[in-house]
Design a protein around this motif. Structure first.
Motif, PDB file in Angstrom:
ATOM      1  N   ARG A  22     -36.106   6.059  10.585  1.00 18.00           N
ATOM      2  CA  ARG A  22     -36.373   5.177  11.730  1.00 18.00           C
ATOM      3  C   ARG A  22     -35.259   5.265  12.781  1.00 18.00           C
ATOM      4  NH1 ARG A  22     -36.272  -1.080  10.961  1.00 18.00           N
ATOM      5  NH2 ARG A  22     -37.739  -0.788   9.216  1.00 18.00           N
ATOM      6  N   ASP A  23     -35.656   4.983  14.020  1.00 18.29           N
ATOM      7  CA  ASP A  23     -34.677   4.730  15.073  1.00 18.29           C
ATOM      8  C   ASP A  23     -33.995   3.392  14.800  1.00 18.29           C
ATOM      9  OD1 ASP A  23     -35.189   7.030  16.657  1.00 18.29           O
ATOM     10  OD2 ASP A  23     -36.994   6.073  17.460  1.00 18.29           O
ATOM     11  N   ASP A  24     -32.794   3.246  15.343  1.00 15.92           N
ATOM     12  CA  ASP A  24     -32.071   1.984  15.188  1.00 15.92           C
ATOM     13  C   ASP A  24     -32.900   0.836  15.769  1.00 15.92           C
ATOM     14  OD1 ASP A  24     -30.062   0.278  14.482  1.00 15.92           O
ATOM     15  OD2 ASP A  24     -28.720   0.807  16.139  1.00 15.92           O
ATOM     16  N   GLN A  25     -32.737  -0.344  15.194  1.00 18.31           N
ATOM     17  CA  GLN A  25     -33.496  -1.499  15.663  1.00 18.31           C
ATOM     18  C   GLN A  25     -33.204  -1.757  17.144  1.00 18.31           C
ATOM     19  OE1 GLN A  25     -31.748  -1.402  12.810  1.00 18.31           O
ATOM     20  NE2 GLN A  25     -32.976  -2.241  11.133  1.00 18.31           N
ATOM     21  N   ALA A  26     -34.242  -2.110  17.884  1.00 13.42           N
ATOM     22  CA  ALA A  26     -34.123  -2.300  19.330  1.00 13.42           C
ATOM     23  C   ALA A  26     -33.354  -3.569  19.665  1.00 13.42           C
ATOM     24  CB  ALA A  26     -35.521  -2.359  19.955  1.00 13.42           C
ATOM     25  N   CYS A  27     -32.732  -3.554  20.823  1.00 13.82           N
ATOM     26  CA  CYS A  27     -32.112  -4.747  21.420  1.00 13.82           C
ATOM     27  C   CYS A  27     -31.145  -5.449  20.465  1.00 13.82           C
ATOM     28  CB  CYS A  27     -33.180  -5.721  21.911  1.00 13.82           C
ATOM     29  SG  CYS A  27     -34.225  -5.034  23.216  1.00 13.82           S
ATOM     30  N   GLY A  28     -30.468  -4.671  19.626  1.00  8.67           N
ATOM     31  CA  GLY A  28     -29.454  -5.244  18.754  1.00  8.67           C
ATOM     32  C   GLY A  28     -29.958  -5.900  17.493  1.00  8.67           C
ATOM     33  N   ASP A  29     -31.245  -5.687  17.130  1.00  3.42           N
ATOM     34  CA  ASP A  29     -31.829  -6.217  15.897  1.00  3.42           C
ATOM     35  C   ASP A  29     -32.092  -7.721  16.024  1.00  3.42           C
ATOM     36  OD1 ASP A  29     -32.921  -6.143  13.377  1.00  3.42           O
ATOM     37  OD2 ASP A  29     -31.122  -5.466  12.355  1.00  3.42           O
ATOM     38  N   GLY A  30     -32.560  -8.340  14.978  1.00  9.12           N
ATOM     39  CA  GLY A  30     -32.889  -9.759  14.987  1.00  9.12           C
ATOM     40  C   GLY A  30     -34.226 -10.035  15.633  1.00  9.12           C
ATOM     41  N   THR A  31     -34.480 -11.283  15.968  1.00 15.71           N
ATOM     42  CA  THR A  31     -35.680 -11.685  16.698  1.00 15.71           C
ATOM     43  C   THR A  31     -35.350 -11.712  18.182  1.00 15.71           C
ATOM     44  OG1 THR A  31     -36.487 -13.020  14.851  1.00 15.71           O
ATOM     45  CG2 THR A  31     -37.387 -13.499  17.025  1.00 15.71           C
ATOM     46  N   ARG A  32     -36.153 -11.004  18.987  1.00 18.37           N
ATOM     47  CA  ARG A  32     -35.851 -10.863  20.402  1.00 18.37           C
ATOM     48  C   ARG A  32     -37.073 -11.200  21.262  1.00 18.37           C
ATOM     49  NH1 ARG A  32     -31.550 -11.158  18.661  1.00 18.37           N
ATOM     50  NH2 ARG A  32     -29.820  -9.649  18.737  1.00 18.37           N
ATOM     51  N   ILE A  33     -36.793 -11.833  22.402  1.00 19.42           N
ATOM     52  CA  ILE A  33     -37.804 -12.121  23.422  1.00 19.42           C
ATOM     53  C   ILE A  33     -37.615 -11.137  24.570  1.00 19.42           C
ATOM     54  CG2 ILE A  33     -38.620 -13.862  25.067  1.00 19.42           C
ATOM     55  CD1 ILE A  33     -37.568 -15.985  23.091  1.00 19.42           C
ATOM     56  N   ASP A  34     -38.702 -10.634  25.107  1.00 18.96           N
ATOM     57  CA  ASP A  34     -38.655  -9.725  26.264  1.00 18.96           C
ATOM     58  C   ASP A  34     -37.759  -8.513  26.007  1.00 18.96           C
ATOM     59  OD1 ASP A  34     -40.327 -11.444  27.692  1.00 18.96           O
ATOM     60  OD2 ASP A  34     -38.632 -12.610  28.439  1.00 18.96           O
ATOM     61  N   CYS A  35     -37.955  -7.863  24.889  1.00 15.11           N
ATOM     62  CA  CYS A  35     -37.212  -6.643  24.576  1.00 15.11           C
ATOM     63  C   CYS A  35     -38.060  -5.445  24.983  1.00 15.11           C
ATOM     64  CB  CYS A  35     -36.872  -6.585  23.093  1.00 15.11           C
ATOM     65  SG  CYS A  35     -36.088  -5.027  22.586  1.00 15.11           S
ATOM     66  N   ALA A  36     -37.752  -4.853  26.132  1.00 13.66           N
ATOM     67  CA  ALA A  36     -38.535  -3.715  26.623  1.00 13.66           C
ATOM     68  C   ALA A  36     -38.334  -2.480  25.752  1.00 13.66           C
ATOM     69  CB  ALA A  36     -38.151  -3.416  28.068  1.00 13.66           C
ATOM     70  N   GLU A  37     -37.181  -2.359  25.121  1.00 18.09           N
ATOM     71  CA  GLU A  37     -36.878  -1.174  24.325  1.00 18.09           C
ATOM     72  C   GLU A  37     -37.879  -0.979  23.188  1.00 18.09           C
ATOM     73  OE1 GLU A  37     -33.185   0.691  21.645  1.00 18.09           O
ATOM     74  OE2 GLU A  37     -32.979  -1.290  22.580  1.00 18.09           O
ATOM     75  N   ARG A  38     -38.377  -2.083  22.641  1.00 19.16           N
ATOM     76  CA  ARG A  38     -39.295  -1.968  21.503  1.00 19.16           C
ATOM     77  C   ARG A  38     -40.611  -1.304  21.890  1.00 19.16           C
ATOM     78  NH1 ARG A  38     -43.453  -5.568  20.232  1.00 19.16           N
ATOM     79  NH2 ARG A  38     -44.037  -6.934  21.962  1.00 19.16           N
ATOM     80  N   LEU A  39     -40.931  -1.272  23.189  1.00 16.89           N
ATOM     81  CA  LEU A  39     -42.184  -0.704  23.671  1.00 16.89           C
ATOM     82  C   LEU A  39     -42.075   0.789  23.993  1.00 16.89           C
ATOM     83  CD1 LEU A  39     -43.197  -3.607  26.084  1.00 16.89           C
ATOM     84  CD2 LEU A  39     -43.834  -3.302  23.671  1.00 16.89           C
ATOM     85  N   ASP A  40     -40.902   1.358  23.874  1.00  9.67           N
ATOM     86  CA  ASP A  40     -40.686   2.773  24.179  1.00  9.67           C
ATOM     87  C   ASP A  40     -41.606   3.618  23.287  1.00  9.67           C
ATOM     88  OD1 ASP A  40     -39.812   5.390  24.458  1.00  9.67           O
ATOM     89  OD2 ASP A  40     -37.681   4.895  24.289  1.00  9.67           O
ATOM     90  N   PRO A  41     -42.500   4.424  23.867  1.00  6.01           N
ATOM     91  CA  PRO A  41     -43.438   5.207  23.041  1.00  6.01           C
ATOM     92  C   PRO A  41     -42.761   6.252  22.169  1.00  6.01           C
ATOM     93  CG  PRO A  41     -43.601   5.841  25.352  1.00  6.01           C
ATOM     94  CD  PRO A  41     -42.759   4.598  25.312  1.00  6.01           C
ATOM     95  N   ALA A  42     -41.511   6.590  22.465  1.00 10.44           N
ATOM     96  CA  ALA A  42     -40.808   7.590  21.659  1.00 10.44           C
ATOM     97  C   ALA A  42     -40.179   6.986  20.407  1.00 10.44           C
ATOM     98  CB  ALA A  42     -39.725   8.269  22.498  1.00 10.44           C
ATOM     99  N   ARG A  43     -40.119   5.665  20.325  1.00 11.47           N
ATOM    100  CA  ARG A  43     -39.476   5.045  19.166  1.00 11.47           C
ATOM    101  C   ARG A  43     -40.339   5.199  17.913  1.00 11.47           C
ATOM    102  NH1 ARG A  43     -35.600   1.829  18.950  1.00 11.47           N
ATOM    103  NH2 ARG A  43     -36.571   0.317  17.540  1.00 11.47           N
ATOM    104  N   THR A  44     -39.661   5.410  16.783  1.00 11.22           N
ATOM    105  CA  THR A  44     -40.387   5.618  15.533  1.00 11.22           C
ATOM    106  C   THR A  44     -39.729   4.836  14.410  1.00 11.22           C
ATOM    107  OG1 THR A  44     -41.150   7.253  13.919  1.00 11.22           O
ATOM    108  CG2 THR A  44     -39.051   7.709  15.020  1.00 11.22           C
ATOM    109  N   ILE A  45     -40.556   4.320  13.513  1.00 11.62           N
ATOM    110  CA  ILE A  45     -40.071   3.666  12.303  1.00 11.62           C
ATOM    111  C   ILE A  45     -40.211   4.578  11.086  1.00 11.62           C
ATOM    112  CG2 ILE A  45     -42.273   2.585  11.647  1.00 11.62           C
ATOM    113  CD1 ILE A  45     -40.713   0.073  10.860  1.00 11.62           C
ATOM    114  N   MET A  46     -40.932   5.683  11.253  1.00  8.03           N
ATOM    115  CA  MET A  46     -41.232   6.534  10.094  1.00  8.03           C
ATOM    116  C   MET A  46     -40.903   8.005  10.309  1.00  8.03           C
ATOM    117  SD  MET A  46     -45.390   6.222  10.447  1.00  8.03           S
ATOM    118  CE  MET A  46     -45.685   6.878   8.819  1.00  8.03           C
ATOM    119  N   GLY A  47     -40.537   8.400  11.519  1.00  8.94           N
ATOM    120  CA  GLY A  47     -40.232   9.799  11.778  1.00  8.94           C
ATOM    121  C   GLY A  47     -41.491  10.599  12.040  1.00  8.94           C
ATOM    122  N   ALA A  48     -41.357  11.647  12.855  1.00  7.55           N
ATOM    123  CA  ALA A  48     -42.528  12.426  13.266  1.00  7.55           C
ATOM    124  C   ALA A  48     -43.192  13.127  12.088  1.00  7.55           C
ATOM    125  CB  ALA A  48     -42.119  13.443  14.332  1.00  7.55           C
ATOM    126  N   GLU A  49     -42.412  13.682  11.174  1.00  8.04           N
ATOM    127  CA  GLU A  49     -42.996  14.435  10.056  1.00  8.04           C
ATOM    128  C   GLU A  49     -43.802  13.534   9.138  1.00  8.04           C
ATOM    129  OE1 GLU A  49     -41.543  17.094   6.195  1.00  8.04           O
ATOM    130  OE2 GLU A  49     -40.203  16.869   7.926  1.00  8.04           O
TER     131      GLU A  49
END
Length: 516
Positions: A315-342
């Protein structure tokens, strides 16, 4: 399928074996008697960590044990002499071992903490077997295992699944109750053990410091495996396991630790090695340094395919510093992955090729969208799939192409049930699958009777919540899936009774949860 009398007898037999410990060779069956190959005899029974089986196929299963004279030895080597031990094993059709089908000898090596993994082949599909080990005249407890049904058959399946077992925060009674349910298969979805040192509020003493070294992790796994309730669960049914974060450290992401740590990759390699040594995994999962291929699949005839995922290692590092976040645009990045491309390609391809009635994901963190903030603002967990929105949407779209998609989850220490929506922002959109979330075995203690009505109101696709410890039991048939959320009233003292808090039915081709 085997009779309930036979299944019950192995439970009682296993419990007795665990209680009596080592037995003199003269009082054992003929198979048990024998020398130690010219070496001095072991001072006591080395099967203190029990036995286990796992990763069943239609013709094969993995058998596991680990020798330890002193499980809590701080060297992590279980007090064993620094030499190799030949370990004999038997597989039989009956628990009296009168009808043997496979036998052999393997070697317990000091370099592997005297653990053994035997991949027994040549077994018949859809059958129950019994197994045991022997070393230096000592015989292990008897374990029961099963092979999966053959392709072209549709045999009903009962599973139990669990997660999050903190040794210090409670007793593992849930594992004993799982064993008493006599499932065909058990799944563990992560946080099998915790890395933390003991704390004042614990009800059981956690051995050793916070786990960082190979010796630390070996000792911690040994303490867990010495628990009689966990031993009984392992001896009762084959397991399929995946890790989450605490088997290594809290909220790690690929090569990024929770907090800056120049020694993290060494810690990760040590954790992976100890995990493999202490789990009934196939050789394909053997770690290579900081890498370990844990995602895999297996089939239960034509009824179900299980896709076991790894949402930590790639996985990519947790967005916006981890935790519970409001209005975190980073989490919507289509390139982000929790499982890896393979792994994503592997999973989507598995969905596409599947002809099973039920496609089941065994994985770690909350999959369905879960708004954690009351009111018009939305707050999401950056550690869950909500922190990797595009990746979740792609998997949900692929899940929609299966006949019946089911996601099994752990991590959050609460029971939840959810309907997975085609559009996570539109609660009235089509459901593409269901998610069943198991509470913890012990983590966070007894729990309470809170209803969490606020989160349920914010998330109408979430159909059930319960803050008690326990596990989930599910029965798959060709027509439906019936799920029981099993709970214990307490875990800070042992031997709690178990009950069912709620049951839901999911019908074939209907991605919905109906109260049973």
């Amino acid at each position: 399928m085997p009779s309930s009398v036979s299944r019950r007898s192995v439970l009682l037999g296993g419990a007795t074996s665990l209680a009596v410990g080592g037995v003199a060779a003269s009082s054992l069956p003929a198979w048990a008697a024998g020398s130690g190959g010219g070496h001095p005899p072991l001072s006591s029974n080395p099967f203190t960590l029990g036995v286990a089986s796992g990763d069943p196929w239609s013709d094969s299963v993995v058998l596991w044990t680990r020798l330890a004279l002193d499980p809590l030895a701080d060297t992590g080597l279980g007090g064993m002499p620094d030499r190799r031990f030949p370990v004999q094993w038997q597989v039989a059709k009956d628990e009296g071992f009168r009808r043997l089908v496979r036998t052999g000898t393997t070697t317990a090596e000091p370099a592997a903490a005297h653990s053994v993994h035997v991949e027994v082949g040549g077994l018949r599909p859809g059958h129950e077997y019994y197994y045991r080990f022997r070393v230096h005249g000592h015989v292990s407890p008897t374990g029961r295992t099963l092979t999966t049904p053959a392709r072209g058959t549709s045999q009903d399946l009962t599973i139990c699944f669990a997660s999050c077992a903190h040794f210090g925060e409670g007793y593992f009674t849930a594992y004993r109750r799982m064993a008493e349910d006599r499932p065909d298969l058990m799944l563990h979805l992560g946080d099998y053990q915790y890395e933390y040192a003991a704390k004042a509020s614990d009800v059981r003493v956690v051995a050793g410091p916070e786990t960082r070294t190979l010796a630390n992790y070996r000792q911690r796994h040994a303490q867990y495996k010495s628990d009689p309730d966990l031993q009984l669960a392992h001896a009762t049914s084959p397991w399929a396991v995946v890790w989450d974060d605490h088997e290594t450290e809290n909220n790690w992401a690929d090569e990024v630790p929770e907090a800056p740590d120049p020694g993290f990759l060494d810690r990760r390699a040590a954790a992976f090695r100890a995990y493999y040594e202490n789990m009934p995994l196939r050789r394909s999962a053997r770690p290579r340094g900081i890498d370990m291929r844990l995602y895999r699949r297996f089939r239960w005839g034509d009824l179900a395919t299980f896709h076991m995922l790894d949402t930590r290692q790639y996985r990519d590092d947790q967005a916006c510093g981890d935790g519970t976040r409001i209005d975190c645009a980073e989490r919507l990045d289509p390139a982000r992955t929790i499982m890896g491309a393979e792994q994503e390609r592997w999973l989507v391809d598995g969905f596409r090729r599947s002809h099973s009635r039920w496609d089941v994901l065994g994985q770690q963190v909350f999959f369905a969208q879960r708004d954690l903030t009351a009111g018009p603002q939305q707050g999401f967990s950056m550690d869950a799939w909500d922190g990797y929105r595009a990746n979740r949407d792609r998997i949900a779209a692929a899940l929609k192409q299966t006949r019946n998609g089911v996601v099994l989850t752990g991590d959050v220490h609460r029971h939840w049930a959810a309907e997975i929506k085609e559009n996570a922002d539109q609660p009235d959109s089509r459901s593409v699958g269901v998610e069943l979330v198991a509470t913890s075995v012990t983590s966070t203690g007894d729990g309470d009777e809170s209803t969490n009505s606020g989160q349920l109101a914010e998330n109408p696709h979430l159909r059930f919540f319960k803050n008690r410890r326990g596990y989930v039991r599910s029965r798959f048939t060709a027509d439906d899936l019936t799920t029981d959320f099993r709970i214990l009233p307490y875990v800070r003292t042992p031997d709690a009774p178990v009950s069912t808090a709620a049951s839901f039915v999911t019908e074939d081709r209907v991605a919905a949860l109906h109260p049973a």
